[in-house]
Design a protein around this motif. Structure first.
Motif, PDB file in Angstrom:
ATOM      1  N   ALA A 188       0.853  -1.208   0.000  1.00  0.00           N
ATOM      2  CA  ALA A 188       0.000   0.000   0.000  1.00  0.00           C
ATOM      3  C   ALA A 188       0.878   1.243   0.000  1.00  0.00           C
ATOM      4  CB  ALA A 188      -0.925  -0.016   1.219  1.00  0.00           C
TER       5      ALA A 188
ATOM      6  N   SER B 253       2.299   1.872  -3.387  1.00  0.00           N
ATOM      7  CA  SER B 253       1.291   2.421  -4.314  1.00  0.00           C
ATOM      8  C   SER B 253       0.986   3.883  -4.008  1.00  0.00           C
ATOM      9  CB  SER B 253      -0.023   1.637  -4.207  1.00  0.00           C
ATOM     10  OG  SER B 253       0.190   0.302  -4.453  1.00  0.00           O
ATOM     11  N   HIS B 254       1.120   4.270  -2.730  1.00  0.00           N
ATOM     12  CA  HIS B 254       0.761   5.644  -2.320  1.00  0.00           C
ATOM     13  C   HIS B 254       1.885   6.204  -1.445  1.00  0.00           C
ATOM     14  CE1 HIS B 254      -3.207   4.518  -3.721  1.00  0.00           C
ATOM     15  NE2 HIS B 254      -3.181   3.485  -2.896  1.00  0.00           N
TER      16      HIS B 254
ATOM     17  N   ALA C 179      -2.993  12.622   2.421  1.00  0.00           N
ATOM     18  CA  ALA C 179      -3.326  11.238   2.071  1.00  0.00           C
ATOM     19  C   ALA C 179      -2.928  10.299   3.215  1.00  0.00           C
ATOM     20  CB  ALA C 179      -2.604  10.844   0.787  1.00  0.00           C
TER      21      ALA C 179
ATOM     22  N   ILE D  41      -3.047   5.976   4.596  1.00  0.00           N
ATOM     23  CA  ILE D  41      -3.351   4.547   4.431  1.00  0.00           C
ATOM     24  C   ILE D  41      -3.881   4.099   5.784  1.00  0.00           C
ATOM     25  CG2 ILE D  41      -2.328   2.249   4.116  1.00  0.00           C
ATOM     26  CD1 ILE D  41      -0.211   3.779   2.309  1.00  0.00           C
TER      27      ILE D  41
ATOM     28  N   ASN E 248     -12.619  -1.433   7.757  1.00  0.00           N
ATOM     29  CA  ASN E 248     -12.823  -0.429   6.717  1.00  0.00           C
ATOM     30  C   ASN E 248     -14.029   0.496   6.912  1.00  0.00           C
ATOM     31  OD1 ASN E 248     -10.488  -1.028   5.364  1.00  0.00           O
ATOM     32  ND2 ASN E 248     -11.407  -2.658   4.145  1.00  0.00           N
TER      33      ASN E 248
ATOM     34  N   ARG F 142      -7.360  12.241   0.943  1.00  0.00           N
ATOM     35  CA  ARG F 142      -7.494  10.915   0.312  1.00  0.00           C
ATOM     36  C   ARG F 142      -7.210   9.828   1.348  1.00  0.00           C
ATOM     37  NH1 ARG F 142      -4.298  13.765  -2.640  1.00  0.00           N
ATOM     38  NH2 ARG F 142      -2.453  12.426  -2.531  1.00  0.00           N
TER      39      ARG F 142
ATOM     40  N   TYR G 183      -6.898   5.594   1.856  1.00  0.00           N
ATOM     41  CA  TYR G 183      -6.753   4.295   1.189  1.00  0.00           C
ATOM     42  C   TYR G 183      -6.821   3.188   2.244  1.00  0.00           C
ATOM     43  CZ  TYR G 183      -4.775   7.472  -2.262  1.00  0.00           C
ATOM     44  OH  TYR G 183      -4.581   8.523  -3.124  1.00  0.00           O
ATOM     45  N   GLN G 184      -7.446   2.067   1.866  1.00  0.00           N
ATOM     46  CA  GLN G 184      -7.493   0.912   2.773  1.00  0.00           C
ATOM     47  C   GLN G 184      -6.139   0.210   2.728  1.00  0.00           C
ATOM     48  OE1 GLN G 184     -10.530  -1.395   0.864  1.00  0.00           O
ATOM     49  NE2 GLN G 184     -12.182  -0.080   1.552  1.00  0.00           N
TER      50      GLN G 184
ATOM     51  N   ARG H 196      -8.300  -4.635   1.510  1.00  0.00           N
ATOM     52  CA  ARG H 196      -9.760  -4.674   1.304  1.00  0.00           C
ATOM     53  C   ARG H 196     -10.429  -5.725   2.187  1.00  0.00           C
ATOM     54  NH1 ARG H 196     -10.773  -5.301  -4.907  1.00  0.00           N
ATOM     55  NH2 ARG H 196      -8.890  -6.519  -4.649  1.00  0.00           N
TER      56      ARG H 196
END
Ligand code: 13P
Ligand code: SF4
Length: 304
Positions: free
Chosen positions: A185, A188-189, A228, A230, A235, A249, A251-252, A255
């Motif tokens: 994660a 990705s971010h 942002a 994570i 969730n 933003r 992000y999980q 999932r």
């Protein structure tokens, strides 16, 4: 009825019954949006003790409704889905704790609120994810037994000089998150801050920038200058986070972090509970008095 009609029906019934609706931050979005208050376990316990309402509709899991009954015995506590349990709470029973206490005479027992009333009644003091470190620091002993979450206990151990003995329980939703998933994660971010719950494994917490209870996460992300995040917890919290900071933003971390017990309660169940005034959660008085002592000792500890 559509969702808007159901929300109105719930609000009308709450007025008729002089009831307050409390929801945990992991509940379904439409349940969170209809509630009078959303919060973490500590915030909801405090609110349950303070509300002037005659009836509390608890949208969460069984141990949370029990805690409301412990602190507010004169109120009717409704749990719309009585089958909403907590597998972590089920990793310890009162007889098992009594047996362990015999092996550890004189060692105080700190029990996470994610536990049954009977287990709280066998404990010296409770804690939540928001106050575990402060609670353990407040105890006059070099050794304590923390139950039932071994991850919360290992997290707390990082901040205290005492020796913490573990109970081998955990939240399977948080425990399933791996360090590798967090690394992915982050890759990705890379601009995002990792915010994790202390029920996560130690190797996940090693990668976190910030470790907080669910309401602590909301508070942190609202105040942070970062854009942002994570989020490493169940969730359901993303609904409140996005509502609170629509320009940031979120992000999980995975999932798969969905607690089926927390998702059981639907608006239909809340309507039925208020119409029928059941199912009621009521802790027997002998257990309640002992459990209340452990909860009140926790509530008396100043926040960090
Ligand atoms: P908090 O909201 O108190 O952080 O609790 C997390 C949890 O797992 C509740 O079931
Ligand atoms: Fe229990 Fe974990 Fe679900 Fe919370 S998220 S109710 S600790 S199983």
């Amino acid at each position: 009825m559509n969702v808007t009609e159901m929300k109105k029906r719930v609000r009308d019934l709450l007025d008729d019954r002089e009831a307050v609706m409390l929801a945990h931050n992991y509940q379904r979005p439409e349940v969170q949006d209809t509630a009078d208050m959303c919060g973490d376990s500590l915030g909801l316990s405090i609110q349950a003790g303070r509300t002037p309402a005659k009836v509390i509709v608890f949208c969460g899991v069984h141990f949370m409704a029990e805690t409301a009954s412990i602190v507010s015995p004169d109120k009717t506590v409704l749990l719309p889905r009585p089958d909403a349990g907590c597998p972590m709470a089920d990793t310890i029973t009162a007889p098992a704790l009594r047996a362990r206490k015999k092996e550890l005479p004189g060692v105080p027992v700190v029990t996470y609120v994610n536990s049954t009333a009977q287990v709280k009644a066998e404990s010296d003091i409770c804690c939540t994810s928001a106050n575990a470190v402060a609670v353990v620091k407040s105890i006059q002993s070099d050794r304590v037994l923390m139950t039932p979450d071994r991850n919360l206990a290992q997290y707390t151990q990082r901040y205290v000089d005492k020796e913490i003995l573990l109970w081998d329980g955990c939240c399977n939703i948080h425990d399933r998150l791996t360090a590798q998933q967090v690394s992915r994660a982050r890759a990705s971010h890379p601009e995002a801050e990792v915010v994790a719950h202390p029920e996560c494994r130690p190797e996940v917490l090693d990668q976190a920038d910030v470790i907080r209870s669910t309401s602590g996460m909301l508070d942190h992300c609202a105040k942070s200058g970062r854009e942002a995040f994570i989020i490493a917890t169940e969730n359901g919290i993303l609904h409140q986070l996005r509502k609170q900071s629509p320009d940031k933003r979120f992000y999980q971390a995975s999932r798969n972090m969905v607690c089926p017990n927390m998702k059981l309660t639907r608006l239909e169940d809340v309507i039925e509970a208020l119409e029928t005034m059941g199912p009621v959660v009521k802790v027997p008085e002998d257990v309640r008095v002992k459990a209340l002592a452990a909860v009140e000792r926790m509530l008396a500890v100043p926040r960090d």
